[in-house]
Design an enzyme around this catalytic site. Structure first.
Site, mmCIF file in Angstrom:
data_model
loop_
_atom_site.group_PDB
_atom_site.id
_atom_site.type_symbol
_atom_site.label_atom_id
_atom_site.label_comp_id
_atom_site.label_asym_id
_atom_site.label_seq_id
_atom_site.Cartn_x
_atom_site.Cartn_y
_atom_site.Cartn_z
ATOM 1 N N ASP A 18 -36.841 15.036 -2.731
ATOM 2 C CA ASP A 18 -37.011 14.188 -1.540
ATOM 3 C C ASP A 18 -37.340 12.747 -1.923
ATOM 4 O O ASP A 18 -37.996 12.498 -2.941
ATOM 5 C CB ASP A 18 -38.116 14.779 -0.649
ATOM 6 C CG ASP A 18 -38.044 14.247 0.770
ATOM 7 O OD1 ASP A 18 -36.980 13.721 1.177
ATOM 8 O OD2 ASP A 18 -39.060 14.347 1.489
ATOM 9 N N ARG A 22 -35.792 6.498 0.957
ATOM 10 C CA ARG A 22 -36.863 5.501 0.831
ATOM 11 C C ARG A 22 -36.717 4.692 -0.459
ATOM 12 O O ARG A 22 -36.985 3.497 -0.495
ATOM 13 C CB ARG A 22 -38.238 6.197 0.877
ATOM 14 C CG ARG A 22 -38.680 6.551 2.294
ATOM 15 C CD ARG A 22 -39.814 7.532 2.293
ATOM 16 N NE ARG A 22 -39.337 8.866 2.007
ATOM 17 C CZ ARG A 22 -40.108 9.880 1.640
ATOM 18 N NH1 ARG A 22 -41.406 9.701 1.482
ATOM 19 N NH2 ARG A 22 -39.578 11.070 1.427
ATOM 20 N N HIS A 35 -28.896 8.414 -2.693
ATOM 21 C CA HIS A 35 -28.333 9.748 -2.973
ATOM 22 C C HIS A 35 -27.490 9.747 -4.247
ATOM 23 O O HIS A 35 -27.532 10.708 -5.012
ATOM 24 C CB HIS A 35 -27.495 10.233 -1.782
ATOM 25 C CG HIS A 35 -28.302 10.437 -0.534
ATOM 26 N ND1 HIS A 35 -29.482 11.163 -0.521
ATOM 27 C CD2 HIS A 35 -28.123 9.994 0.733
ATOM 28 C CE1 HIS A 35 -29.975 11.158 0.710
ATOM 29 N NE2 HIS A 35 -29.175 10.454 1.485
ATOM 30 N N TRP A 67 -27.657 18.307 8.536
ATOM 31 C CA TRP A 67 -26.449 17.933 9.293
ATOM 32 C C TRP A 67 -26.789 17.031 10.473
ATOM 33 O O TRP A 67 -25.908 16.393 11.048
ATOM 34 C CB TRP A 67 -25.719 19.183 9.798
ATOM 35 C CG TRP A 67 -25.260 20.098 8.709
ATOM 36 C CD1 TRP A 67 -25.845 21.284 8.343
ATOM 37 C CD2 TRP A 67 -24.145 19.923 7.821
ATOM 38 N NE1 TRP A 67 -25.164 21.843 7.283
ATOM 39 C CE2 TRP A 67 -24.107 21.034 6.947
ATOM 40 C CE3 TRP A 67 -23.159 18.930 7.673
ATOM 41 C CZ2 TRP A 67 -23.135 21.191 5.948
ATOM 42 C CZ3 TRP A 67 -22.201 19.090 6.678
ATOM 43 C CH2 TRP A 67 -22.192 20.203 5.834
ATOM 44 N N LEU A 128 -28.938 29.428 -18.844
ATOM 45 C CA LEU A 128 -29.800 28.637 -17.949
ATOM 46 C C LEU A 128 -29.216 28.680 -16.541
ATOM 47 O O LEU A 128 -28.099 28.204 -16.304
ATOM 48 C CB LEU A 128 -29.885 27.182 -18.445
ATOM 49 C CG LEU A 128 -30.523 26.151 -17.516
ATOM 50 C CD1 LEU A 128 -31.971 26.495 -17.187
ATOM 51 C CD2 LEU A 128 -30.455 24.748 -18.120
HETATM 52 C C1 IPE Z 1 -35.873 18.397 2.546
HETATM 53 O O1 IPE Z 1 -35.955 17.024 2.714
HETATM 54 C C2 IPE Z 1 -34.465 18.796 2.272
HETATM 55 C C3 IPE Z 1 -33.944 18.390 0.973
HETATM 56 C C4 IPE Z 1 -34.598 17.769 0.033
HETATM 57 C C5 IPE Z 1 -32.574 18.725 0.736
HETATM 58 P P1 IPE Z 1 -35.897 16.362 4.177
HETATM 59 O O2 IPE Z 1 -36.062 14.921 3.966
HETATM 60 O O3 IPE Z 1 -34.677 16.818 4.888
HETATM 61 O O4 IPE Z 1 -37.159 17.028 4.872
HETATM 62 P P2 IPE Z 1 -38.013 16.535 6.117
HETATM 63 O O5 IPE Z 1 -37.028 16.188 7.203
HETATM 64 O O6 IPE Z 1 -38.788 15.340 5.679
HETATM 65 O O7 IPE Z 1 -38.892 17.685 6.454
HETATM 66 C C1 IPE Z 2 -33.673 13.848 -0.043
HETATM 67 O O1 IPE Z 2 -33.918 12.497 0.197
HETATM 68 C C2 IPE Z 2 -32.202 14.162 -0.098
HETATM 69 C C3 IPE Z 2 -31.692 14.930 1.056
HETATM 70 C C4 IPE Z 2 -32.414 15.447 2.006
HETATM 71 C C5 IPE Z 2 -30.253 15.131 1.123
HETATM 72 P P1 IPE Z 2 -33.987 11.920 1.671
HETATM 73 O O2 IPE Z 2 -32.621 11.508 2.065
HETATM 74 O O3 IPE Z 2 -34.643 12.893 2.583
HETATM 75 O O4 IPE Z 2 -34.881 10.650 1.441
HETATM 76 P P2 IPE Z 2 -36.074 10.147 2.360
HETATM 77 O O5 IPE Z 2 -37.027 11.293 2.506
HETATM 78 O O6 IPE Z 2 -35.473 9.754 3.668
HETATM 79 O O7 IPE Z 2 -36.643 9.006 1.602
HETATM 80 MG MG MG Z 3 -36.553 13.210 3.113
#
Ligand code: IPE
Ligand code: IPE
Ligand code: MG
Length: 231
Positions: A18, A22, A35, A67, A128
Protein backbone atom coordinates in the site's frame (compact mmCIF):
# COMPACT_ATOMS: atom_id res chain seq x y z
CA UNK A 1 23.85 -10.29 -0.64
CA UNK A 2 21.53 -11.06 2.22
CA UNK A 3 22.94 -10.95 5.71
CA UNK A 4 20.00 -12.49 7.55
CA UNK A 5 18.50 -15.91 7.00
CA UNK A 6 15.12 -17.11 8.17
CA UNK A 7 14.25 -20.57 9.49
CA UNK A 8 11.09 -22.70 9.53
CA UNK A 9 9.38 -20.23 11.88
CA UNK A 10 9.04 -17.84 8.95
CA UNK A 11 7.99 -19.90 5.98
CA UNK A 12 5.45 -17.50 4.55
CA UNK A 13 5.53 -13.70 4.42
CA UNK A 14 2.70 -11.66 2.94
CA UNK A 15 2.73 -8.02 1.88
CA UNK A 16 -0.13 -5.56 1.56
CA UNK A 17 1.60 -3.30 -0.93
CA UNK A 18 0.00 0.00 0.00
CA UNK A 19 0.98 3.61 -0.57
CA UNK A 20 1.77 3.80 -4.30
CA UNK A 21 -0.65 6.65 -4.92
CA UNK A 22 0.59 8.76 -2.00
CA UNK A 23 4.20 8.13 -3.00
CA UNK A 24 3.50 9.54 -6.48
CA UNK A 25 1.44 12.44 -5.19
CA UNK A 26 4.31 13.51 -2.90
CA UNK A 27 6.39 13.83 -6.07
CA UNK A 28 3.75 15.78 -7.96
CA UNK A 29 3.18 12.78 -10.21
CA UNK A 30 -0.02 10.91 -11.17
CA UNK A 31 -0.96 7.89 -9.05
CA UNK A 32 -0.24 5.61 -12.01
CA UNK A 33 3.44 6.49 -11.75
CA UNK A 34 3.42 5.14 -8.19
CA UNK A 35 2.02 1.86 -9.46
CA UNK A 36 4.79 1.51 -12.07
CA UNK A 37 7.50 2.13 -9.52
CA UNK A 38 5.65 -0.10 -7.05
CA UNK A 39 5.76 -2.96 -9.56
CA UNK A 40 9.55 -2.71 -9.73
CA UNK A 41 9.70 -2.62 -5.93
CA UNK A 42 7.59 -5.77 -5.81
CA UNK A 43 10.02 -7.66 -8.05
CA UNK A 44 12.99 -6.57 -5.93
CA UNK A 45 11.28 -7.46 -2.64
CA UNK A 46 10.40 -10.95 -3.89
CA UNK A 47 14.02 -11.58 -4.85
CA UNK A 48 15.22 -10.39 -1.46
CA UNK A 49 12.75 -12.65 0.33
CA UNK A 50 14.12 -15.56 -1.70
CA UNK A 51 17.68 -14.54 -0.80
CA UNK A 52 16.94 -14.60 2.91
CA UNK A 53 15.40 -18.06 2.69
CA UNK A 54 11.65 -17.42 2.69
CA UNK A 55 9.76 -20.17 0.83
CA UNK A 56 6.41 -18.48 0.23
CA UNK A 57 5.81 -14.81 -0.56
CA UNK A 58 2.31 -13.45 -1.08
CA UNK A 59 1.58 -9.96 -2.37
CA UNK A 60 -1.73 -8.15 -2.47
CA UNK A 61 -1.74 -6.51 -5.88
CA UNK A 62 -5.40 -5.72 -6.56
CA UNK A 63 -8.48 -6.30 -4.43
CA UNK A 64 -12.05 -7.10 -5.43
CA UNK A 65 -12.81 -3.56 -4.17
CA UNK A 66 -10.09 -1.82 -6.21
CA UNK A 67 -12.36 -1.90 -9.31
CA UNK A 68 -14.10 1.07 -7.66
CA UNK A 69 -11.18 3.31 -8.57
CA UNK A 70 -11.30 5.69 -11.54
CA UNK A 71 -11.19 3.79 -14.81
CA UNK A 72 -7.89 5.33 -15.94
CA UNK A 73 -6.19 4.12 -12.77
CA UNK A 74 -7.63 0.59 -13.05
CA UNK A 75 -6.60 0.54 -16.70
CA UNK A 76 -3.06 1.63 -15.83
CA UNK A 77 -2.74 -1.09 -13.18
CA UNK A 78 -3.96 -3.73 -15.65
CA UNK A 79 -1.44 -2.53 -18.23
CA UNK A 80 1.35 -2.78 -15.65
CA UNK A 81 0.11 -6.26 -14.85
CA UNK A 82 0.15 -7.30 -18.53
CA UNK A 83 3.71 -5.95 -18.82
CA UNK A 84 4.70 -7.95 -15.77
CA UNK A 85 3.24 -11.09 -17.38
CA UNK A 86 5.47 -10.41 -20.36
CA UNK A 87 8.67 -10.70 -18.32
CA UNK A 88 7.52 -13.02 -15.53
CA UNK A 89 8.48 -16.28 -17.19
CA UNK A 90 12.09 -15.22 -17.67
CA UNK A 91 12.32 -13.88 -14.11
CA UNK A 92 10.77 -17.04 -12.74
CA UNK A 93 13.52 -19.09 -14.41
CA UNK A 94 16.23 -16.75 -13.21
CA UNK A 95 15.10 -16.58 -9.59
CA UNK A 96 13.46 -20.01 -9.22
CA UNK A 97 9.97 -18.61 -8.70
CA UNK A 98 6.74 -20.56 -8.93
CA UNK A 99 4.04 -17.97 -9.52
CA UNK A 100 0.45 -18.62 -8.43
CA UNK A 101 -2.46 -16.18 -8.75
CA UNK A 102 -4.90 -15.88 -5.86
CA UNK A 103 -8.32 -14.58 -6.79
CA UNK A 104 -11.09 -15.00 -9.31
CA UNK A 105 -9.42 -15.17 -12.72
CA UNK A 106 -12.71 -15.31 -14.64
CA UNK A 107 -12.85 -11.51 -14.75
CA UNK A 108 -9.73 -11.22 -16.93
CA UNK A 109 -9.77 -11.24 -20.74
CA UNK A 110 -9.14 -14.77 -22.13
CA UNK A 111 -5.70 -13.82 -23.44
CA UNK A 112 -4.51 -12.53 -20.03
CA UNK A 113 -6.08 -15.45 -18.24
CA UNK A 114 -4.29 -17.91 -20.51
CA UNK A 115 -0.97 -16.22 -19.78
CA UNK A 116 -1.65 -16.37 -16.04
CA UNK A 117 -2.43 -20.08 -16.23
CA UNK A 118 0.57 -20.78 -18.44
CA UNK A 119 2.86 -19.02 -15.97
CA UNK A 120 1.44 -21.02 -13.06
CA UNK A 121 1.89 -24.26 -14.97
CA UNK A 122 5.32 -23.59 -16.48
CA UNK A 123 6.92 -22.42 -13.23
CA UNK A 124 5.44 -25.11 -10.98
CA UNK A 125 8.78 -26.90 -10.51
CA UNK A 126 10.44 -23.92 -8.79
CA UNK A 127 10.95 -23.91 -5.01
CA UNK A 128 10.08 -20.28 -4.15
CA UNK A 129 6.32 -19.78 -4.26
CA UNK A 130 5.10 -16.31 -5.19
CA UNK A 131 1.36 -15.82 -4.70
CA UNK A 132 0.01 -12.74 -6.45
CA UNK A 133 -3.41 -11.78 -5.12
CA UNK A 134 -5.20 -10.04 -7.97
CA UNK A 135 -8.95 -9.56 -8.15
CA UNK A 136 -8.64 -11.11 -4.72
CA UNK A 137 -10.98 -10.69 -1.76
CA UNK A 138 -10.82 -12.73 1.44
CA UNK A 139 -14.61 -12.94 1.67
CA UNK A 140 -14.93 -13.84 -2.00
CA UNK A 141 -12.35 -16.59 -1.44
CA UNK A 142 -14.27 -18.13 1.46
CA UNK A 143 -17.57 -18.00 -0.45
CA UNK A 144 -15.85 -19.59 -3.45
CA UNK A 145 -14.49 -22.39 -1.22
CA UNK A 146 -17.91 -23.07 0.30
CA UNK A 147 -19.59 -23.11 -3.11
CA UNK A 148 -16.99 -25.60 -4.35
CA UNK A 149 -17.81 -27.84 -1.37
CA UNK A 150 -21.56 -27.50 -1.99
CA UNK A 151 -21.02 -28.46 -5.63
CA UNK A 152 -19.24 -31.59 -4.38
CA UNK A 153 -22.40 -32.48 -2.49
CA UNK A 154 -21.18 -31.70 1.03
CA UNK A 155 -23.86 -30.87 3.56
CA UNK A 156 -21.52 -30.38 6.50
CA UNK A 157 -18.02 -28.97 6.30
CA UNK A 158 -14.94 -28.76 8.50
CA UNK A 159 -12.25 -26.11 8.90
CA UNK A 160 -9.91 -28.36 6.95
CA UNK A 161 -12.43 -28.51 4.09
CA UNK A 162 -12.43 -24.74 3.83
CA UNK A 163 -8.64 -24.45 4.14
CA UNK A 164 -8.21 -27.04 1.37
CA UNK A 165 -10.48 -25.14 -1.00
CA UNK A 166 -9.01 -21.67 -0.61
CA UNK A 167 -6.80 -20.19 -3.34
CA UNK A 168 -3.88 -20.78 -0.94
CA UNK A 169 -4.47 -24.54 -0.56
CA UNK A 170 -0.91 -25.21 -1.84
CA UNK A 171 0.91 -23.34 0.93
CA UNK A 172 1.09 -22.86 4.71
CA UNK A 173 -0.73 -19.87 6.26
CA UNK A 174 1.20 -16.60 6.46
CA UNK A 175 3.47 -16.31 9.48
CA UNK A 176 3.92 -12.57 8.96
CA UNK A 177 1.72 -10.02 7.22
CA UNK A 178 3.42 -6.72 6.44
CA UNK A 179 1.41 -3.67 5.46
CA UNK A 180 3.20 -0.59 4.18
CA UNK A 181 1.62 2.84 3.87
CA UNK A 182 0.58 3.42 7.52
CA UNK A 183 -2.97 2.01 7.44
CA UNK A 184 -3.67 -0.61 10.10
CA UNK A 185 -6.27 -2.81 8.47
CA UNK A 186 -6.52 -5.98 6.41
CA UNK A 187 -8.68 -4.55 3.61
CA UNK A 188 -10.13 -8.02 2.89
CA UNK A 189 -6.75 -9.78 2.65
CA UNK A 190 -6.30 -13.44 3.71
CA UNK A 191 -9.12 -13.26 6.24
CA UNK A 192 -9.18 -16.98 6.97
CA UNK A 193 -5.43 -17.57 6.74
CA UNK A 194 -4.54 -14.62 8.99
CA UNK A 195 -6.04 -16.23 12.11
CA UNK A 196 -2.63 -16.57 13.81
CA UNK A 197 -0.43 -14.42 11.61
CA UNK A 198 1.82 -11.78 13.12
CA UNK A 199 1.16 -8.27 11.83
CA UNK A 200 3.71 -5.61 11.02
CA UNK A 201 2.61 -2.14 9.97
CA UNK A 202 5.03 0.50 8.77
CA UNK A 203 4.95 4.04 7.43
CA UNK A 204 7.13 3.25 4.44
CA UNK A 205 5.19 3.83 1.23
CA UNK A 206 5.37 0.71 -0.92
CA UNK A 207 7.66 2.08 -3.70
CA UNK A 208 10.23 2.87 -0.96
CA UNK A 209 10.18 -0.66 0.46
CA UNK A 210 13.77 -1.84 0.28
CA UNK A 211 15.83 -4.77 1.55
CA UNK A 212 16.52 -3.05 4.86
CA UNK A 213 12.81 -2.38 5.42
CA UNK A 214 12.02 -6.04 4.74
CA UNK A 215 14.78 -7.08 7.14
CA UNK A 216 13.31 -4.76 9.80
CA UNK A 217 9.94 -6.53 9.46
CA UNK A 218 11.64 -9.93 9.71
CA UNK A 219 13.56 -8.84 12.81
CA UNK A 220 10.34 -7.59 14.41
CA UNK A 221 8.77 -10.97 13.67
CA UNK A 222 11.59 -12.80 15.44
CA UNK A 223 11.10 -10.60 18.51
CA UNK A 224 7.48 -11.81 18.82
CA UNK A 225 6.33 -14.71 20.95
CA UNK A 226 3.72 -16.79 19.15
CA UNK A 227 1.50 -18.82 21.42
CA UNK A 228 -1.31 -20.01 19.15
CA UNK A 229 -3.64 -19.93 22.13
CA UNK A 230 -1.32 -21.90 24.41
CA UNK A 231 0.71 -20.54 27.32
C1 IPE B 1 -5.32 -2.72 -0.12
O1 IPE B 1 -5.02 -1.38 -0.34
C2 IPE B 1 -5.32 -3.46 -1.41
C3 IPE B 1 -4.01 -3.63 -2.03
C4 IPE B 1 -2.86 -3.24 -1.55
C5 IPE B 1 -4.02 -4.29 -3.30
P1 IPE B 1 -6.19 -0.29 -0.52
O2 IPE B 1 -5.50 1.00 -0.67
O3 IPE B 1 -7.11 -0.71 -1.60
O4 IPE B 1 -6.95 -0.41 0.87
P2 IPE B 1 -7.88 0.63 1.62
O5 IPE B 1 -8.88 1.12 0.60
O6 IPE B 1 -7.01 1.74 2.11
O7 IPE B 1 -8.50 -0.14 2.73
C1 IPE C 1 -1.59 0.15 -3.31
O1 IPE C 1 -1.36 1.52 -3.36
C2 IPE C 1 -1.78 -0.45 -4.67
C3 IPE C 1 -3.16 -0.87 -4.98
C4 IPE C 1 -4.16 -0.88 -4.15
C5 IPE C 1 -3.42 -1.32 -6.34
P1 IPE C 1 -2.55 2.57 -3.39
O2 IPE C 1 -2.91 2.80 -4.81
O3 IPE C 1 -3.67 2.11 -2.53
O4 IPE C 1 -1.84 3.83 -2.80
P2 IPE C 1 -2.43 4.85 -1.73
O5 IPE C 1 -2.86 4.03 -0.55
O6 IPE C 1 -3.59 5.53 -2.38
O7 IPE C 1 -1.30 5.75 -1.44
MG1 MG D 1 -4.10 2.38 -0.58
Amino acid sequence: MANIQVDERLRHIAFIMDGNGRWAKKRGMPREYGHSVGAKTFERVVRHCGDIGIRVVTVYAFSTENWRRPQHEVQAIMTIFAEFLGRAQKQAEEYNIHTVFLGDKSIFPPEIRARMEALERDTAHHPLTLNIAINYGGRDEIVHAVNTLIAQGKTEITEDDITANLYTAHCPPPDLIVRTGSEMRLSNFLLWQAAYAEFYFCDTLWPDMDDAAVDAAVEAFYARKRRFGGV
